[in-house]
Design a protein around this motif. Structure first.
Motif, short mmCIF file in Angstrom:
data_model
loop_
_atom_site.label_atom_id
_atom_site.label_comp_id
_atom_site.label_asym_id
_atom_site.label_seq_id
_atom_site.Cartn_x
_atom_site.Cartn_y
_atom_site.Cartn_z
N LYS A 146 15.46 -171.47 32.41
CA LYS A 146 14.21 -171.67 33.15
C LYS A 146 13.29 -170.46 33.10
O LYS A 146 12.08 -170.60 33.29
CB LYS A 146 14.52 -171.99 34.62
N VAL A 147 13.85 -169.28 32.85
CA VAL A 147 13.07 -168.04 32.90
C VAL A 147 13.34 -167.21 31.65
O VAL A 147 14.50 -167.00 31.26
CB VAL A 147 13.43 -167.21 34.15
N ILE A 148 12.26 -166.74 31.04
CA ILE A 148 12.35 -165.79 29.93
C ILE A 148 11.72 -164.50 30.43
O ILE A 148 10.51 -164.47 30.72
CB ILE A 148 11.64 -166.31 28.69
N GLU A 149 12.49 -163.44 30.55
CA GLU A 149 11.99 -162.22 31.16
C GLU A 149 11.23 -161.34 30.16
O GLU A 149 11.16 -161.62 28.97
CB GLU A 149 13.15 -161.45 31.80
N ASP A 150 10.65 -160.26 30.68
CA ASP A 150 9.76 -159.39 29.92
C ASP A 150 10.40 -158.92 28.61
O ASP A 150 11.57 -158.50 28.58
CB ASP A 150 9.39 -158.16 30.74
N ASN A 151 9.61 -158.99 27.55
CA ASN A 151 10.00 -158.44 26.24
C ASN A 151 11.22 -159.10 25.61
O ASN A 151 11.81 -158.54 24.69
CB ASN A 151 10.25 -156.93 26.35
N ALA A 152 11.58 -160.27 26.08
CA ALA A 152 12.82 -160.89 25.59
C ALA A 152 12.83 -161.08 24.08
O ALA A 152 13.86 -160.87 23.43
CB ALA A 152 13.03 -162.24 26.29
N PHE A 153 11.68 -161.47 23.51
CA PHE A 153 11.58 -161.67 22.06
C PHE A 153 10.48 -160.80 21.45
O PHE A 153 10.00 -161.08 20.35
CB PHE A 153 11.31 -163.14 21.75
N ASN A 154 10.09 -159.76 22.13
CA ASN A 154 9.03 -158.88 21.66
C ASN A 154 9.39 -158.28 20.29
O ASN A 154 10.52 -157.86 20.06
CB ASN A 154 8.81 -157.76 22.68
N ASN A 155 8.40 -158.27 19.40
CA ASN A 155 8.57 -157.69 18.06
C ASN A 155 9.62 -158.40 17.21
O ASN A 155 10.21 -157.79 16.31
CB ASN A 155 8.89 -156.19 18.14
N CYS A 156 9.84 -159.67 17.49
CA CYS A 156 10.61 -160.51 16.56
C CYS A 156 9.61 -161.04 15.54
O CYS A 156 9.12 -162.17 15.63
CB CYS A 156 11.30 -161.65 17.31
N ALA A 157 9.31 -160.23 14.55
CA ALA A 157 8.14 -160.42 13.70
C ALA A 157 8.14 -161.72 12.91
O ALA A 157 7.07 -162.24 12.57
CB ALA A 157 8.01 -159.22 12.75
N THR A 158 9.31 -162.26 12.59
CA THR A 158 9.37 -163.48 11.78
C THR A 158 9.66 -164.72 12.61
O THR A 158 9.87 -165.80 12.05
CB THR A 158 10.45 -163.34 10.68
N LEU A 159 9.67 -164.58 13.93
CA LEU A 159 9.95 -165.72 14.79
C LEU A 159 8.77 -166.68 14.79
O LEU A 159 7.68 -166.36 15.26
CB LEU A 159 10.23 -165.25 16.22
N PHE A 176 6.89 -162.69 24.03
CA PHE A 176 6.79 -163.13 22.64
C PHE A 176 5.72 -162.33 21.89
O PHE A 176 5.16 -162.80 20.91
CB PHE A 176 6.48 -164.62 22.57
N LYS A 177 5.46 -161.14 22.35
CA LYS A 177 4.43 -160.29 21.74
C LYS A 177 4.82 -159.93 20.29
O LYS A 177 5.98 -159.66 20.00
CB LYS A 177 4.25 -159.02 22.56
N ASN A 178 3.82 -159.97 19.42
CA ASN A 178 4.01 -159.58 18.02
C ASN A 178 5.07 -160.42 17.31
O ASN A 178 5.90 -159.90 16.56
CB ASN A 178 4.34 -158.10 17.90
N THR A 179 5.04 -161.71 17.56
CA THR A 179 5.86 -162.65 16.80
C THR A 179 4.92 -163.50 15.95
O THR A 179 3.71 -163.36 16.01
CB THR A 179 6.68 -163.57 17.73
N ALA A 180 5.49 -164.39 15.14
CA ALA A 180 4.70 -165.31 14.34
C ALA A 180 4.72 -166.70 14.95
O ALA A 180 4.59 -167.71 14.26
CB ALA A 180 5.25 -165.35 12.91
N LEU A 181 4.83 -166.75 16.24
CA LEU A 181 5.11 -167.98 16.95
C LEU A 181 3.95 -168.97 16.94
O LEU A 181 2.80 -168.61 17.09
CB LEU A 181 5.46 -167.64 18.40
N LYS A 182 4.31 -170.23 16.77
CA LYS A 182 3.41 -171.36 16.99
C LYS A 182 4.10 -172.25 18.02
O LYS A 182 5.25 -172.63 17.83
CB LYS A 182 3.15 -172.11 15.70
N ILE A 183 3.41 -172.61 19.08
CA ILE A 183 4.12 -173.18 20.23
C ILE A 183 3.25 -174.14 21.01
O ILE A 183 2.03 -174.02 21.06
CB ILE A 183 4.57 -172.03 21.17
#
Length: 276
Positions: A146-159, A176-183
């Motif tokens: 239910k919760v994704i905390e701060d920076n959990a996926f930060n800098n996962c560049a190919t995500l 999700f900062k600095n990822t390649a995410l489409k959501i």
């Protein structure tokens, strides 16, 4: 036979390359900092009964890989337990996991696949869990989260892909900062932290309201109704339910609903008396 190995036992042993626990060992926990900084450790045979890994247990054990943790049933993973393991490419977390600390897989650049299987029941992905896992491409989060905390996926560049379960309520700052995410942002999410999707390749996000969303000083100077979300995700094309009615002269004439936060942009010329 040895039944326990204390904290910091091999911490900083820079030339340690191989460790094998004896067959039938009764050890169930790798204590805090046990192998912290053993950068040349490349071969480790764990006892079959190990289920708990303390804080920084294998921090910066760069040469360890998947083979070390095959068939291990994780019950407790302490803060930064596997952080900095460059050879880790695949990890499976299941219903036996009772506690997941912060930054457990942070700085694991080879990590490509994370599987949540067999009744994974934890409700939170903690801070920095996958920070800097630059090879991670997609994640399917279980329904329990239910919760994704701060920076959990930060800098996962190919995500590029994250599938949220029903009922996600909070996405933390820079998660999700600095990822390649489409959501597609879940409509159940009521709290989104600052820069949550900053630097992403998002194209469109639709939300129903801003009720309950986090803000900070960065949002005080707003040029249009889109600026709050723009500050969060940097440039996506956004739509949301307008919280008020504005006439052709730019005056707010009616408030549609009770919001915890109102966005009054520079396009608003005035507010009719009694609206609020």
């Amino acid at each position: 036979s040895v039944i326990t190995v204390g904290k910091n036992a091999f911490s900083g042993c820079m030339n340690l390359k191989s460790v094998e626990y004896e067959s039938g060992s009764l050890i169930t926990k790798i204590e805090d900092n046990t192998f912290n900084g053993c950068r040349l450790l490349e071969s480790l045979k764990l006892p079959l009964g190990v289920v708990e890994f303390g804080e920084n247990a294998f921090l910066n054990c760069e040469k360890l890989g998947d083979a070390t943790f095959l068939n291990v049933s994780f019950q407790v993973l302490g803060n930064y337990a596997f952080s900095g393991i460059k050879g880790l490419t695949n990890i499976t977390l299941d219903g036996t996991l009772e506690s997941l600390g912060e930054g457990v897989f942070a700085g694991c650049p080879g990590l490509k696949k994370v599987s949540f299987v067999n009744g994974f029941k934890l409700t939170t992905i903690p801070k920095n869990t996958f920070y800097g896992a630059t090879s991670l491409q997609s994640v399917i989060l279980p329904e329990s989260v239910k919760v994704i905390e701060d920076n959990a996926f930060n800098n996962c560049a190919t995500l590029t892909s994250v599938s949220f379960g029903d009922g996600i309520t909070k996405i933390g700052s820079a998660s999700f900062k600095n990822t390649a995410l489409k959501i597609d942002l879940p409509k159940t999410c009521t709290v989104i932290g600052c820069d949550a999707f900053s630097g992403c390749n998002l194209k469109s996000v639709e939300v129903e309201s801003l009720n309950g969303w986090e803000a900070s000083g960065v949002f005080l100077e707003l040029e249009s109704k889109y600026d709050l979300l723009y500050a969060l995700i940097k440039g996506a094309s956004l739509t949301y339910t307008e919280p008020f009615v504005m006439d052709e002269n730019g005056y707010i004439t009616k408030v549609k609903a009770n919001y915890s936060l109102y966005i009054i942009g520079q396009n608003v010329k005035g507010i009719v008396a009694g609206v609020f």
